[in-house]
Design an enzyme around this catalytic site. Sequence first.
Site, short mmCIF file in Angstrom:
data_model
loop_
_atom_site.label_atom_id
_atom_site.label_comp_id
_atom_site.label_asym_id
_atom_site.label_seq_id
_atom_site.Cartn_x
_atom_site.Cartn_y
_atom_site.Cartn_z
N LYS A 78 7.31 -3.77 -5.65
CA LYS A 78 6.55 -4.53 -4.66
C LYS A 78 6.58 -6.01 -5.06
CE LYS A 78 2.31 -3.41 -2.17
NZ LYS A 78 0.95 -2.88 -2.39
C1 E4P Z 1 -0.78 -2.64 0.64
O1 E4P Z 1 0.22 -2.28 0.07
C2 E4P Z 1 -1.97 -3.13 -0.05
O2 E4P Z 1 -2.10 -2.44 -1.26
C3 E4P Z 1 -3.25 -2.89 0.71
O3 E4P Z 1 -3.02 -2.23 1.93
C4 E4P Z 1 -4.19 -4.04 0.78
O4 E4P Z 1 -5.32 -3.67 1.50
P1 E4P Z 1 -6.73 -4.41 1.42
O5 E4P Z 1 -6.69 -5.55 2.38
O6 E4P Z 1 -7.71 -3.37 1.84
O7 E4P Z 1 -6.91 -4.85 0.01
#
Ligand code: E4P
Length: 221
Positions: A83
Amino acid sequence: MKIFLDTANLDSIRKYNDMGILDGITTNPTLLSKESGNPVDIMAEIVKIVKGPVSLEVVSTNTKGMLEEAHRLKKFGSNVVVKIPMIAEGLKAINILKKNNTSVNCTLIFSANQAVLAAKAGASFVSPFIGRLDDAGQVGMDLIREIVQIFKNYNFKTEVLVASVRHPLHVIEAGKIGAGIVTMPPDVLGKMIKHPLTDKGLASFLDDWKKVKKANPKLVI
Ligand code: E4P
């Protein structure tokens, strides 16, 4: 529609993985910070539990550091997706990783332009954060609609991974638009399972069965 769990919690991952409804996992440094234990061991364990793609995030902000971290993360298993944040250094890293056949999820996408650039650099997945856009007063689902449309227009192979999901309605909307993947926290997946009419219906079936059993005590299904 593919369903990913957005968590680093091993119990939740095991629970939903055993139901056969999980296509993959996304994690991030914040999610790892919520768990007790060594985050590196947790990431390695998640990769072992789940067969599908597991996104593990780099924490470097320069290309060289991202590539070094990607190299180490990939050693956890062949299903690791690295990522990478949507920044200029990240695009450079994505381009190099793509050439090395490394699958990348480009994260922190907040505009269709960012999604297009991540796809062109070679990301296998783009993660638009819809809940955070909603929080900021912009309709997050509009972004999903735009990205899905543009990727379709140009036959991009990059998958749209709807992220920052806050409730089951987000999942339904993303599905209607035709986004390939939705990643959600365990509580949202839990809410998708439940319906009060299911619980009510089951209670009444079981009550009626008790009456049948009373009349036929030896009855076994
Ligand atoms: C995506 O890969 C992220 O880990 C995640 O969806 C972020 O979500 P949040 O806005 O609830 O932190």
